[in-house]
Design an enzyme around this catalytic site. Structure first.
Site, PDB file in Angstrom:
ATOM      1  N   TYR A 171      10.130  11.271   0.026  1.00 34.02           N
ATOM      2  CA  TYR A 171       9.383  10.048   0.342  1.00 34.02           C
ATOM      3  C   TYR A 171       7.993  10.397   0.881  1.00 34.02           C
ATOM      4  CZ  TYR A 171       7.987   5.668   2.502  1.00 34.02           C
ATOM      5  OH  TYR A 171       7.285   4.548   2.852  1.00 34.02           O
ATOM      6  N   LYS A 175       4.236   9.379  -0.712  1.00 32.75           N
ATOM      7  CA  LYS A 175       3.186   8.658  -0.004  1.00 32.75           C
ATOM      8  C   LYS A 175       1.933   9.513   0.185  1.00 32.75           C
ATOM      9  CE  LYS A 175       4.994   4.591   0.357  1.00 32.75           C
ATOM     10  NZ  LYS A 175       4.368   3.437  -0.338  1.00 32.75           N
ATOM     11  N   VAL A 204       7.871  -0.268  10.506  1.00 31.86           N
ATOM     12  CA  VAL A 204       7.961  -1.694  10.188  1.00 31.86           C
ATOM     13  C   VAL A 204       9.408  -2.014   9.861  1.00 31.86           C
ATOM     14  CG1 VAL A 204       7.114  -3.576   8.732  1.00 31.86           C
ATOM     15  CG2 VAL A 204       5.669  -1.570   9.136  1.00 31.86           C
TER      16      VAL A 204
END
Length: 272
Positions: A171, A175, A204
């Protein structure tokens, strides 16, 4: 200020990928609420039924001044993306703001135990998908203003793209690729009136962790235990703020943390 932003966004067409939940969904509502009298939204995701529900909710809340087009789309499929952009109804065909939001994370495995399927789906969605949509939309942006170009490309990255962490190798790599692509694109388009904007959220609370842990809500909730994470609305506000600046103002690079976070791995958790 909101009046000025509303006027700057009036008449624009906004394309949001990954719009069926989380940051994408909130961004759709935030654009609609900010410029409710004259706006067009193209909302894409794989869950078309959810998109249709969101479209109806937006119109119900803000009125008929916002036109919403929900479209089922797999951003990782380049042919599907090209066909989608090429077949947009005339009313929605000139994209003014592209919000590349679609993305996901699968698992916390470390090499050499990372599932090949997880590697493939993360790169296909987070990196290839973002590039597919950008390349499909950009030619139209470049033709405007007699070749000087016009439009905004807003790529949603992550603190993970700046600071790799244990269990996030793939991941984080995706990014980091988004961050590099965003920076390269900004440099490549420097002679054009196209703004390239990167927004990197910290923690988040969305479906993100639920997906990461394969639907295990308890594990997902543990990620946020003792914390007060950002909400999708917080990031949506930053996206609309960036898109609503005067044309010569580029909010090029933004990192957004909740108050208890200082890096990808340094978070203050209240005892429970």
């Amino acid at each position: 200020m909101s009046s000025a932003v509303s006027q700057r966004l009036a008449g624009k067409t906004i394309l949001i990928t990954g719009a069926s939940s989380g940051i994408g969904r909130s961004t759709a509502f935030e654009f609609a609420r900010t410029s409710p009298k004259d706006l067009k939204l193209v909302l894409t995701a794989r869950r078309i039924d959810t998109l249709k529900e969101i479209a109806a909710e937006i119109v119900k809340e803000v009125g008929e001044g916002v036109k919403v087009l929900p479209v089922q789309l797999d951003v990782s499929n380049a042919d599907e993306v090209r066909s989608f952009v090429g077949s947009l109804p005339a009313e929605f065909s000139e994209i003014d703001v592209l919000v590349n939001n679609a993305g996901l994370v699968k698992g916390v495995a470390q090499a050499p135990n990372i599932a090949e399927e997880d590697v493939s789906v993360m790169f296909a969605t987070n990196v290839t998908g973002l590039i597919n949509v950008t390349q499909a939309v950009l030619p139209s942006m470049l033709k405007r203003n007699n070749g000087e170009g016009a439009g905004d490309i807003i790529n949603i990255g992550s603190i993970a793209g700046r600071e790799p962490y244990v269990g996030g190798g793939i991941y984080c790599a995706t990014k980091a690729a988004v961050r590099s692509f965003t920076t390269s694109l900004r440099k490549e388009l420097i002679a054009k009136r196209i703004r390239v904007i990167g927004i990197d959220p910290g923690q988040v609370e969305t479906e993100f962790s639920v997906v990461r842990f394969g639907g295990d809500k308890a594990k997902a909730d543990a990620v946020y235990a003792g914390c007060d994470p950002l909400t999708p609305d917080d990031i949506a506000e930053a996206i609309v703020f960036a898109a609503g600046r005067r044309e010569n103002v580029v909010i090029a690079d933004t990192l957004i943390f909740p108050n208890h976070q200082a890096s990808a791995t340094i978070l203050h958790r209240k005892s429970t």
